[in-house]
Design a protein around this motif. Structure first.
Motif, PDB file in Angstrom:
ATOM      1  N   UNK A 152       0.696  -4.515   1.851  1.00 18.80           N
ATOM      2  CA  UNK A 152       0.339  -3.112   2.068  1.00 18.80           C
ATOM      3  C   UNK A 152       1.132  -2.601   3.262  1.00 18.80           C
ATOM      4  N   UNK A 153       1.739  -1.429   3.114  1.00 19.91           N
ATOM      5  CA  UNK A 153       2.566  -0.834   4.170  1.00 19.91           C
ATOM      6  C   UNK A 153       1.820   0.332   4.812  1.00 19.91           C
ATOM      7  N   UNK A 154       1.776   0.324   6.145  1.00 25.21           N
ATOM      8  CA  UNK A 154       1.218   1.452   6.887  1.00 25.21           C
ATOM      9  C   UNK A 154       2.327   2.480   7.085  1.00 25.21           C
ATOM     10  N   UNK A 155       2.130   3.736   6.684  1.00 32.55           N
ATOM     11  CA  UNK A 155       3.177   4.754   6.862  1.00 32.55           C
ATOM     12  C   UNK A 155       3.484   4.984   8.339  1.00 32.55           C
ATOM     13  N   UNK A 156       4.701   5.445   8.611  1.00 30.96           N
ATOM     14  CA  UNK A 156       5.129   5.696   9.982  1.00 30.96           C
ATOM     15  C   UNK A 156       4.423   6.924  10.549  1.00 30.96           C
ATOM     16  N   UNK A 157       3.536   6.688  11.503  1.00 32.52           N
ATOM     17  CA  UNK A 157       2.814   7.764  12.181  1.00 32.52           C
ATOM     18  C   UNK A 157       2.757   7.436  13.664  1.00 32.52           C
ATOM     19  N   UNK A 158       3.205   8.373  14.491  1.00 34.44           N
ATOM     20  CA  UNK A 158       3.100   8.221  15.939  1.00 34.44           C
ATOM     21  C   UNK A 158       1.941   9.065  16.442  1.00 34.44           C
ATOM     22  N   UNK A 159       1.176   8.512  17.379  1.00 32.05           N
ATOM     23  CA  UNK A 159       0.041   9.243  17.934  1.00 32.05           C
ATOM     24  C   UNK A 159      -0.085   8.882  19.411  1.00 32.05           C
ATOM     25  N   UNK A 160       0.150   9.856  20.275  1.00 25.10           N
ATOM     26  CA  UNK A 160       0.160   9.579  21.712  1.00 25.10           C
ATOM     27  C   UNK A 160      -1.243   9.623  22.318  1.00 25.10           C
ATOM     28  N   UNK A 161      -2.025  10.621  21.961  1.00 21.46           N
ATOM     29  CA  UNK A 161      -3.319  10.822  22.609  1.00 21.46           C
ATOM     30  C   UNK A 161      -4.496  10.240  21.842  1.00 21.46           C
ATOM     31  N   UNK A 162      -4.327  10.038  20.558  1.00 21.56           N
ATOM     32  CA  UNK A 162      -5.462   9.671  19.712  1.00 21.56           C
ATOM     33  C   UNK A 162      -5.196   8.358  18.998  1.00 21.56           C
ATOM     34  N   UNK A 163      -6.211   7.482  18.961  1.00 18.86           N
ATOM     35  CA  UNK A 163      -6.130   6.256  18.168  1.00 18.86           C
ATOM     36  C   UNK A 163      -6.567   6.566  16.745  1.00 18.86           C
ATOM     37  N   UNK A 164      -5.628   6.565  15.812  1.00 19.62           N
ATOM     38  CA  UNK A 164      -5.955   6.892  14.427  1.00 19.62           C
ATOM     39  C   UNK A 164      -6.880   5.835  13.832  1.00 19.62           C
ATOM     40  N   UNK A 165      -7.753   6.267  12.949  1.00 25.81           N
ATOM     41  CA  UNK A 165      -8.675   5.317  12.343  1.00 25.81           C
ATOM     42  C   UNK A 165      -8.307   4.962  10.914  1.00 25.81           C
ATOM     43  N   UNK A 166      -7.363   5.680  10.321  1.00 23.03           N
ATOM     44  CA  UNK A 166      -7.054   5.422   8.923  1.00 23.03           C
ATOM     45  C   UNK A 166      -5.609   5.763   8.615  1.00 23.03           C
ATOM     46  N   UNK A 167      -5.178   5.415   7.415  1.00 21.47           N
ATOM     47  CA  UNK A 167      -3.831   5.725   6.951  1.00 21.47           C
ATOM     48  C   UNK A 167      -3.853   5.831   5.436  1.00 21.47           C
ATOM     49  N   UNK A 168      -2.768   6.298   4.870  1.00 19.01           N
ATOM     50  CA  UNK A 168      -2.642   6.382   3.416  1.00 19.01           C
ATOM     51  C   UNK A 168      -1.787   5.223   2.930  1.00 19.01           C
ATOM     52  N   UNK A 169      -2.325   4.393   2.091  1.00 21.89           N
ATOM     53  CA  UNK A 169      -1.578   3.241   1.591  1.00 21.89           C
ATOM     54  C   UNK A 169      -2.359   2.506   0.538  1.00 21.89           C
ATOM     55  N   UNK A 170      -1.700   1.570  -0.142  1.00 27.01           N
ATOM     56  CA  UNK A 170      -2.372   0.789  -1.169  1.00 27.01           C
ATOM     57  C   UNK A 170      -1.733  -0.592  -1.270  1.00 27.01           C
ATOM     58  N   UNK A 171      -2.546  -1.540  -1.705  1.00 27.34           N
ATOM     59  CA  UNK A 171      -2.063  -2.900  -1.912  1.00 27.34           C
ATOM     60  C   UNK A 171      -1.246  -2.982  -3.200  1.00 27.34           C
ATOM     61  N   UNK A 172      -0.169  -3.743  -3.137  1.00 25.64           N
ATOM     62  CA  UNK A 172       0.629  -4.022  -4.324  1.00 25.64           C
ATOM     63  C   UNK A 172       0.888  -5.521  -4.396  1.00 25.64           C
ATOM     64  N   UNK A 173       1.122  -6.016  -5.601  1.00 22.97           N
ATOM     65  CA  UNK A 173       1.450  -7.427  -5.772  1.00 22.97           C
ATOM     66  C   UNK A 173       2.916  -7.556  -6.153  1.00 22.97           C
ATOM     67  N   UNK A 174       3.467  -8.736  -5.918  1.00 24.91           N
ATOM     68  CA  UNK A 174       4.878  -8.965  -6.220  1.00 24.91           C
ATOM     69  C   UNK A 174       5.123  -8.849  -7.724  1.00 24.91           C
ATOM     70  N   UNK A 175       6.004  -7.937  -8.088  1.00 20.74           N
ATOM     71  CA  UNK A 175       6.408  -7.707  -9.474  1.00 20.74           C
ATOM     72  C   UNK A 175       7.697  -6.892  -9.432  1.00 20.74           C
ATOM     73  N   UNK A 176       8.527  -6.954 -10.467  1.00 25.01           N
ATOM     74  CA  UNK A 176       9.797  -6.212 -10.442  1.00 25.01           C
ATOM     75  C   UNK A 176       9.649  -4.741 -10.089  1.00 25.01           C
ATOM     76  N   UNK A 177       8.553  -4.119 -10.496  1.00 28.57           N
ATOM     77  CA  UNK A 177       8.368  -2.689 -10.208  1.00 28.57           C
ATOM     78  C   UNK A 177       7.885  -2.449  -8.768  1.00 28.57           C
ATOM     79  N   UNK A 178       7.455  -3.506  -8.069  1.00 21.25           N
ATOM     80  CA  UNK A 178       6.926  -3.357  -6.705  1.00 21.25           C
ATOM     81  C   UNK A 178       7.769  -4.008  -5.620  1.00 21.25           C
ATOM     82  N   UNK A 179       8.598  -4.978  -5.988  1.00 27.32           N
ATOM     83  CA  UNK A 179       9.259  -5.812  -4.988  1.00 27.32           C
ATOM     84  C   UNK A 179      10.129  -5.027  -4.008  1.00 27.32           C
ATOM     85  N   UNK A 180      10.674  -3.895  -4.449  1.00 28.76           N
ATOM     86  CA  UNK A 180      11.528  -3.103  -3.559  1.00 28.76           C
ATOM     87  C   UNK A 180      10.797  -2.615  -2.321  1.00 28.76           C
TER      88      UNK A 180
END
Length: 534
Positions: A152-180
């Motif tokens: 699962x990849x966390x998107x690039x988000x910078x936050x100086x003043x606030x500790x973010x509690x969440x992100x947009x992302x999903x788990x993927x498994x190794x497969x030709x359509x996901x490996x990239x």
């Protein structure tokens, strides 16, 4: 500062709708949970509502706190290939997370060489002769399939003043359509762990290309009058920011640009950008931790992989070791899971090699040595990469050996496979003996040898002189030395014109072409200097 301010405001307006039950994105279908450790599971709801979590024959209850948060902790679970369901109830609402595995979880962080995906290393090569490596990576990307290796990849988000509690992302498994999308380093590491442990492996990818180490460090490790003053200044500007006023200023400036002939550069310097990129704030100390890592804490993990240092090359390289110590101490403290293992990469060789010993300090060498010295931090290890880099590419394609070398540390130190040698020879001590200096090494494996690494092929022993060693007398003028292996873990270094040698160093270049010391397991020796001041 205006640009940074606009970025902060831009980021703070980003939101994600999660419905009646709000969970961190890391808890979603397809997740891998850490085996044999207490499992924190958390989310948010309406204060006072009852919470129940059921998973793998366990049920735990809690209540939503006044601040809207809740957490339960499940007892440790053994690894398996069984696909579980997590049932979560908050108040009158319920939610099922499906296809959940229990295995090994590793947090992968750093800059572009950790970020670089299987897709990226399958794209092109800047150096001739690496076509076979490119082809290997393409084949892996296009054919590999393993539903029990997940990412699962966390998107690039910078936050100086606030500790973010969440992100947009999903788990993927190794497969030709996901490996990239997989971090290539993490992928090859995970393959080795899968092979030896025979259990699922999950990767939490929190990497951002081109970033110094400072923004990855938790703010709790950055407290100082200067840092606190910076935060106070930014906070004040945020509170006083008026978007309509800034838009009016920009409109007026654009009108002046047309009527008075002001340059576009003058306009840019005097006005904030209305549509800023988060990249501009991401080198601020603590910003990547707040924006990307914090939402993962305290997800149960086995340990951390770290690959960073290239972007610190021109930013006080001698401070790198201290910053790496802060990073590791801070993450361990924030996670609250003890001194979990941290295995990091020494930056790879780059640029054309020199035929003469270095006479000036080289920041690349300084950082590489700082990384070596950082192995004094408990429960850490370093993958030496000074034989897999490329002359023209700061992103070497060979991520296979990077992942494998990191995995050797984990397999040996974390998982107890003592027959697997964790590292190549690492400098231990030196002793002057007559006109020579004897160097003793840790991690000699089954013995030292002279070798050569070519692309993805295993290291081959060579019948050539031992190279890469330099020696100096009291004048500290370095010259290439005569060196020979004299025992399983010792090398003797000398020079016929130096009667009283002072010090020895090895591989002390950005691309040490003559360095050829390995152990018989085919792992290279790191650069080192016996002078503390180097």
């Amino acid at each position: 500062m205006k640009q940074l301010l606009a970025i902060i405001i831009f980021i703070s307006t980003m939101s994600v709708s999660w419905g009646a039950i709000e969970l961190p994105a890391v808890f979603s279908d397809g997740a891998v949970l850490q085996c044999d450790k207490e499992l924190p599971i958390w989310g948010w709801g309406k204060a006072g509502e009852k919470v129940a979590v059921s998973f793998a024959n366990q049920s735990e209850t809690s209540e939503v706190k006044p601040d809207g948060s809740w957490m339960v902790k499940l007892k440790p679970i053994k690894p398996s290939y069984e696909k579980h369901i997590i049932l979560i109830k908050v108040g009158a609402e319920s939610l099922e997370l499906k296809n959940i595995l229990v295995g090994e979880v590793w947090f992968c962080s750093g800059q572009s060489n950790m970020l670089y995906t299987l897709g990226a290393v399958s794209n092109k090569t800047k150096d001739q002769g690496y076509e076979s490596v490119l082809e290997y990576m393409r084949k892996e990307k296009d054919t590999a399939k393993d539903e029990f290796l997940r990412h699962i990849k966390v998107p690039n988000v910078a936050s100086v003043l606030e500790s973010k509690r969440n992100f947009t992302g999903n788990w993927i498994s190794s497969a030709p359509e996901n490996n990239s999308e997989f971090t290539a380093v993490g992928y090859f590491f995970a393959k080795e762990i899968r092979k030896h442990l025979d259990c699922p492996v999950g990767l939490l990818n929190c990497s951002w290309g081109g970033k110094r180490i400072d923004p990855f460090i938790p703010p709790s490790q950055l407290k100082s009058p200067g840092y606190d003053q910076m935060l106070a200044t930014i906070k004040k500007q945020v509170e006083n920011y008026d978007l309509k006023d800034e838009q009016a200023k920009l409109k007026k400036a654009l009108a002046n640009f047309k009527t008075e002939g002001k340059s576009a550069r003058e306009i840019r310097l005097s006005q904030p950008r209305m549509r800023p990129s988060p990249n501009s704030a991401s080198n601020t100390a603590g910003a990547i931790y707040n924006g990307m890592t914090h939402p993962l804490v305290p997800y149960a993990i086995r340990g951390m992989l770290w690959y960073q240092g290239e972007s610190h090359n021109h930013s006080k390289p001698a401070t790198y070791g201290g910053l790496l110590k802060k990073l590791i101490a801070g993450l361990r403290a924030e996670w609250g899971q003890g001194d979990f293992p941290v295995y990091f990469c020494q930056i790879a060789n780059l640029t054309a090699s020199s035929s003469k010993p270095a006479t000036k300090k080289n920041s690349w060498v300084t950082i590489s040595n700082q990384q070596r010295l950082s192995m004094k931090i408990p429960n850490t290890g370093m993958a030496v990469l000074n034989d897999i880099g490329q002359v023209k590419d700061i992103h070497p394609l060979n991520k296979l050996d990077v992942g494998k070398r990191l995995s050797k540390w984990a397999l040996n130190k974390t998982y107890g496979f003592t027959e697997i040698v964790a590292s190549g020879p690492l400098y231990q001590s030196s002793e002057q003996k007559a006109k020579s200096i004897i160097i003793k090494f840790d991690y000699p494996g089954s013995g030292l040898m002279i070798g050569k690494k070519h692309l993805l092929e295993p290291v081959k022993p060579l019948n050539v002189p031992l190279g890469g060693f330099e020696i100096c007398g009291e004048d500290k003028v370095w010259t290439y030395a005569e060196a020979k292996i004299i025992s399983q873990n010792e090398v003797e270094v000398s020079h016929q014109s130096i009667d009283k040698p002072l010090a020895v160093r090895y591989a002390w270049q950005q691309n040490p072409a003559n360095a050829n010391l390995y152990n018989k397991e085919g792992l290279p020796s790191s650069l080192f200097s016996t002078l503390d001041s180097e």
